[in-house]
Design an enzyme around this catalytic site. Structure first.
Site, PDB file in Angstrom:
ATOM      1  N   LYS A 177       0.847  -1.189   0.000  1.00 53.39           N
ATOM      2  CA  LYS A 177       0.000   0.000   0.000  1.00 53.39           C
ATOM      3  C   LYS A 177       0.885   1.242   0.000  1.00 53.39           C
ATOM      4  CE  LYS A 177      -2.050   2.647   2.923  1.00 53.39           C
ATOM      5  NZ  LYS A 177      -1.904   3.897   2.155  1.00 53.39           N
ATOM      6  N   GLU A 252      10.424   1.731  10.149  1.00 48.86           N
ATOM      7  CA  GLU A 252      11.331   2.868   9.945  1.00 48.86           C
ATOM      8  C   GLU A 252      10.481   4.117  10.161  1.00 48.86           C
ATOM      9  OE1 GLU A 252      13.117   2.123   6.088  1.00 48.86           O
ATOM     10  OE2 GLU A 252      14.430   0.626   6.968  1.00 48.86           O
ATOM     11  N   CYS A 286      13.246  11.549   6.250  1.00 39.71           N
ATOM     12  CA  CYS A 286      13.289  11.177   7.668  1.00 39.71           C
ATOM     13  C   CYS A 286      14.645  11.470   8.282  1.00 39.71           C
ATOM     14  CB  CYS A 286      12.968   9.696   7.806  1.00 39.71           C
ATOM     15  SG  CYS A 286      14.041   8.691   6.758  1.00 39.71           S
ATOM     16  N   GLU A 388       8.983  16.378  15.606  1.00 41.22           N
ATOM     17  CA  GLU A 388       9.314  16.292  14.180  1.00 41.22           C
ATOM     18  C   GLU A 388       8.356  17.183  13.388  1.00 41.22           C
ATOM     19  OE1 GLU A 388       8.238  12.774  11.828  1.00 41.22           O
ATOM     20  OE2 GLU A 388      10.274  12.775  11.037  1.00 41.22           O
TER      21      GLU A 388
HETATM   22  P1  NAD Z   1       2.133   8.228   7.878  1.00 40.13           P
HETATM   23  O1  NAD Z   1       2.462   7.431   9.082  1.00 40.13           O
HETATM   24  O2  NAD Z   1       1.088   9.272   7.974  1.00 40.13           O
HETATM   25  O3  NAD Z   1       1.664   7.281   6.685  1.00 40.13           O
HETATM   26  C1  NAD Z   1       2.487   6.247   6.186  1.00 40.13           C
HETATM   27  C2  NAD Z   1       1.618   5.166   5.577  1.00 40.13           C
HETATM   28  O4  NAD Z   1       0.855   4.543   6.609  1.00 40.13           O
HETATM   29  C3  NAD Z   1       0.623   5.667   4.549  1.00 40.13           C
HETATM   30  O5  NAD Z   1       0.570   4.720   3.502  1.00 40.13           O
HETATM   31  C4  NAD Z   1      -0.676   5.699   5.320  1.00 40.13           C
HETATM   32  O6  NAD Z   1      -1.819   5.544   4.521  1.00 40.13           O
HETATM   33  C5  NAD Z   1      -0.504   4.500   6.239  1.00 40.13           C
HETATM   34  N1  NAD Z   1      -1.271   4.531   7.486  1.00 40.13           N
HETATM   35  C6  NAD Z   1      -1.611   5.605   8.231  1.00 40.13           C
HETATM   36  N2  NAD Z   1      -2.288   5.212   9.335  1.00 40.13           N
HETATM   37  C7  NAD Z   1      -2.364   3.857   9.290  1.00 40.13           C
HETATM   38  C8  NAD Z   1      -2.926   2.865  10.141  1.00 40.13           C
HETATM   39  N3  NAD Z   1      -3.544   3.181  11.277  1.00 40.13           N
HETATM   40  N4  NAD Z   1      -2.828   1.569   9.770  1.00 40.13           N
HETATM   41  C9  NAD Z   1      -2.181   1.221   8.638  1.00 40.13           C
HETATM   42  N5  NAD Z   1      -1.644   2.111   7.791  1.00 40.13           N
HETATM   43  C10 NAD Z   1      -1.709   3.425   8.111  1.00 40.13           C
HETATM   44  O7  NAD Z   1       3.521   8.838   7.384  1.00 40.13           O
HETATM   45  P2  NAD Z   1       3.755   9.836   6.153  1.00 40.13           P
HETATM   46  O8  NAD Z   1       3.191  11.161   6.529  1.00 40.13           O
HETATM   47  O9  NAD Z   1       3.340   9.187   4.896  1.00 40.13           O
HETATM   48  O10 NAD Z   1       5.353   9.923   6.111  1.00 40.13           O
HETATM   49  C11 NAD Z   1       6.092  10.839   6.859  1.00 40.13           C
HETATM   50  C12 NAD Z   1       6.671  10.185   8.103  1.00 40.13           C
HETATM   51  O11 NAD Z   1       7.452   9.054   7.719  1.00 40.13           O
HETATM   52  C13 NAD Z   1       7.611  11.061   8.886  1.00 40.13           C
HETATM   53  O12 NAD Z   1       7.385  10.876  10.255  1.00 40.13           O
HETATM   54  C14 NAD Z   1       8.995  10.527   8.521  1.00 40.13           C
HETATM   55  O13 NAD Z   1      10.003  10.779   9.463  1.00 40.13           O
HETATM   56  C15 NAD Z   1       8.707   9.079   8.389  1.00 40.13           C
HETATM   57  N6  NAD Z   1       9.724   8.420   7.561  1.00 40.13           N
HETATM   58  C16 NAD Z   1      10.631   7.595   8.148  1.00 40.13           C
HETATM   59  C17 NAD Z   1      11.618   6.992   7.388  1.00 40.13           C
HETATM   60  C18 NAD Z   1      12.664   6.093   8.003  1.00 40.13           C
HETATM   61  O14 NAD Z   1      13.338   5.396   7.252  1.00 40.13           O
HETATM   62  N7  NAD Z   1      12.828   6.072   9.312  1.00 40.13           N
HETATM   63  C19 NAD Z   1      11.671   7.229   6.009  1.00 40.13           C
HETATM   64  C20 NAD Z   1      10.719   8.082   5.450  1.00 40.13           C
HETATM   65  C21 NAD Z   1       9.737   8.667   6.226  1.00 40.13           C
END
Ligand code: NAD
Length: 484
Positions: A177, A252, A286, A388
Site C-alpha cells: 500500500k 522505519e 526522515c 518532528e
Molecule cells: P504516515 O504514518 O502518515 O503514513 C504512512 C503510511 O501509513 C501511509 O501509507 C498511510 O496511509 C498508512 N497509514 C496511516 N495510518 C495507518 C494505520 N492506522 N494503519 C495502517 N496504515 C496506516 O507517514 P507519512 O506522513 O506518509 O510519512 C512521513 C513520516 O514518515 C515522517 O514521520 C517521517 O520521518 C517518516 N519516515 C521515516 C523513514 C525512516 O526510514 N525512518 C523514512 C521516510 C519517512
C-alpha cells in the site's frame, strides 16, 4: 483524467471503495483518480499472495528469483522517464533530485537484493555427541509468507522498493500500500511486475490508513509480517494491531535528527552538507537535520552562512533547471508545518530566515510551498526543538564542548540519524559512539551503502533493514539437525 487501478492476482482492477483524487502539490490540481481499496480488496490481494506462494513462485530457487529481480531493475531503468514524470507529478520535487536519487535508487534496490539473493548462504554447525558420531545442524531460510508493505510519500518509489525487493528476494509475496498522496510510481511498478513476475507475487492496493486499506492489511490474519515506513504514532497504531496474530514488524519511523558542527570542521563542507541535510526534498526526508548544533567560535558565521544559503534556494517549477526547492506534499501537511512556524514565534524563537510562504503570481500560488526557515534562541524543551516538523526547517543552538552537545543531541525521544562535522578523527569516533541514533554520518549526510544496517532507536524505529539485515527480517530461520 488518468485512472490508477489496484493490481491484484496479476490483474488491474477497480477498488470496491470507489475513487479518490491525486493532487499535484505544485499547483493543487487533481492529476488522477485513484481506485480506493476496501477490506475485501485487501483480502483478495492476500489470497492471491497465498496462492502464488503455493505455485510456481514458491518453487523458484534463490538464483531464479535473483534473475527475475534483476529484470525488474532493468525494466525500471528502461522506463526511467515514465517513473520520473510520475514521481514529479505526485510530489513536485525538482527533476534534478528525482532523477539523481528517487528513480535510480528504485532500480538499485532491486539490483542489490537480486545480487544478495544469488549469494544468500546459510550457516551450519557440527556438534559432537556422546556416541562420537556427531550431528550436523544447518539453517534453512524460509519465506515468512504474505508480507504487508505500507509506505510513506516522501521518497515513494525508493522506500517502497527498499522493502519490496528484499521481501521478494527472500521468497515472500507482497501486498503493497503506497501512500494515498503518491500512488503513481507504485502503479507503474505494478505494470513492470505484470510483465515479469507470476500473478499474485506483487499485489498493489491503494487507499488510506485507519478504516481503509492500510488498517485492513494490519488486521488481516493471513498477513505474516508488516514492514512499515512512516510516522512513529502510526507505527504504534500498527504495532497494536500486529500484536494480534503475532505478526513480525519492521518499522522505519520519524526523526528529529541532530547535525553537530564543531569549530574544527571544514567550514565550507559542513555548510554545504548542512544545507542538504536541512533542506533536501523540502526537509521531507526522515534523515533531515531539524536540530543544528554549532560550536561557539563559528556560531554566528555559520548561522549567517546558512541563512544566505537558504535565501538562495529557488522554489517553483520542478522541470526548471534553476529550481532547487519543491513544495510540501499536501495542503494538510503545509498547514501542519505553518502551525510550527507560528508556534516557534510563540515559544520565543528568533526568526533568522523564512517563516512564511513564497508568492509566484501564477498557479504555483495554489500549490503547497513554504519558505525554508531557520530559527535560533529556543530552549531545548521548546516543542519546535522536540517535535518532528518534517519541513524545510532547523533550529540552530550554540554549544561549548563535546559533553554538552552529546547531551543535547541525545535529549530526544527519537534516534534515527546524526551528522557530525569535525576534522578531528578522535573526536569523530568519540562523539559518534556516544550518540543514541541508528546512523551517524561524519563529514557527510545521506551517504548510503545499501548493505549496511538502516534504522533507528527509541521512537525512530524497530529492527534494521539493508543488505543481509533485510533478508534476515524477511525470512524465517529453521534449524535442521541431522544425527550422523
Ligand atoms: P504516515 O504514518 O502518515 O503514513 C504512512 C503510511 O501509513 C501511509 O501509507 C498511510 O496511509 C498508512 N497509514 C496511516 N495510518 C495507518 C494505520 N492506522 N494503519 C495502517 N496504515 C496506516 O507517514 P507519512 O506522513 O506518509 O510519512 C512521513 C513520516 O514518515 C515522517 O514521520 C517521517 O520521518 C517518516 N519516515 C521515516 C523513514 C525512516 O526510514 N525512518 C523514512 C521516510 C519517512
Amino acid at each position: 483524467m488518468k485512472k490508477l487501478q489496484l493490481f491484484i492476482d496479476g490483474n488491474f482492477v477497480d477498488g470496491k471503495a470507489g475513487w479518490f483524487d491525486n493532487v499535484n502539490p505544485v499547483n493543487g490540481k487533481i492529476v488522477s483518480q485513484v481506485a480506493h481499496a476496501n477490506a475485501d480488496d485487501v483480502d483478495a490481494a492476500v489470497k492471491a499472495g497465498k496462492k502464488a506462494l503455493e505455485g510456481e513462485w514458491g518453487r523458484l530457487s534463490l538464483q531464479e528469483r535473483g534473475t527475475l529481480l534483476s529484470k525488474v531493475a532493468d525494466r525500471i531503468n528502461e522506463r526511467f522517464d515514465a517513473f520520473l514524470a510520475a514521481e514529479i507529478e505526485d510530489t513536485g520535487k525538482p527533476k534534478g533530485l528525482a532523477s539523481a536519487i528517487d528513480i535510480p535508487r528504485g532500480a538499485a534496490n532491486f539490483q542489490i537484493f537480486a545480487d544478495q539473493a544469488r549469494s544468500f548462504g546459510s550457516e551450519s554447525f557440527m556438534q559432537s555427541t556422546p556416541d562420537g558420531k556427531g550431528a550436523l545442524h544447518y539453517v534453512q531460510r524460509m519465506p515468512l509468507g504474505v508480507v504487508g508493505v505500507i509506505c510513506p510519500w516522501n521518497l515513494p518509489l525508493l522506500l517502497m522498493t527498499w522493502k519490496v525487493a528484499p521481501a521478494l528476494a527472500a521468497g515472500n509475496t507482497v501486498v503493497v500500500k503506497p501512500s494515498e498522496e503518491t500512488p503513481s510510481t507504485a502503479t507503474l511498478l505494478a505494470e513492470v511486475m505484470s510483465e515479469i513476475l507470476p500473478p499474485g507475487v506483487f499485489n498493489l492496493v491503494h487507499g488510506f490508513g485507519p478504516g481503509s486499506a492500510g488498517e485492513a492489511i494490519t488486521n488481516h490474519p493471513d498477513i505474516s509480517a508488516i514492514t512499515f515506513t512512516g510516522e512513529s504514532s502510526t507505527g504504534e497504531a500498527i504495532m497494536k494491531r500486529a500484536a494480534e496474530g503475532m505478526k513480525a514488524v519492521s518499522f522505519e519511523l520519524g526523526g528529529k535528527n541532530p547535525a553537530i558542527i564543531f569549530a574544527d570542521a571544514d567550514f565550507d563542507k559542513a555548510l554545504a552538507g548542512t544545507m542538504r541535510s536541512v533542506f533536501a526534498n523540502c526537509g521531507q526526508v526522515c534523515l533531515c537535520s531539524e536540530r543544528v548544533y554549532v560550536q561557539r567560535p563559528i556560531f554566528e558565521r555559520f548561522v549567517a552562512a546558512l541563512k544566505h544559503g537558504a535565501e538562495k534556494l529557488v522554489p517553483g517549477d520542478p522541470y526548471d533547471e534553476n529550481t532547487s526547492f519543491g513544495p510540501l506534499i499536501s495542503k494538510q501537511h503545509r498547514e501542519k508545518v505553518l502551525s510550527y512556524y507560528a508556534l516557534a514565534l510563540e515559544e520565543g524563537a528568533t526568526l533568522v530566515s523564512g517563516g512564511g510562504v513564497p508568492h509566484f503570481s501564477n498557479d504555483f500560488d495554489e500549490g503547497f510551498f513554504v519558505e525554508p526557515t531557520i530559527w535560533t534562541g529556543l530552549s531545548e524543551d521548546a516543542r519546535v526543538v522536540k517535535e518532528e516538523i518534517f519541513g524545510p526547517v532547523c533550529h540552530i543552538q550554540v554549544f561549548d564542548d563535546e559533553d554538552e552537545v552529546i547531551k543535547m543531541a541525545n535529549n530526544s525521544e527519537y534516534g534515527l540519524a546524526a551528522a557530525v562535522w569535525t576534522e578531528n578523527i578522535s573526536r569523530a569516533h568519540r562523539v559518534s559512539q556516544q550518540l543514541e541514533t541508528g546512523i551517524v554520518w561524519v563529514n557527510d549526510w545521506f551517504l548510503r551503502d545499501l548493505r549496511t544496517p538502516f534504522g533507528g532507536v527509541k521512537r525512530s524505529g524497530l529492527g534494521r533493514e539493508g543488505g543481509i539485515y533485510s533478508l534476515n527480517f524477511y525470512s524465517e530461520l529453521k534449524n535442521i539437525c541431522i544425527k550422523l
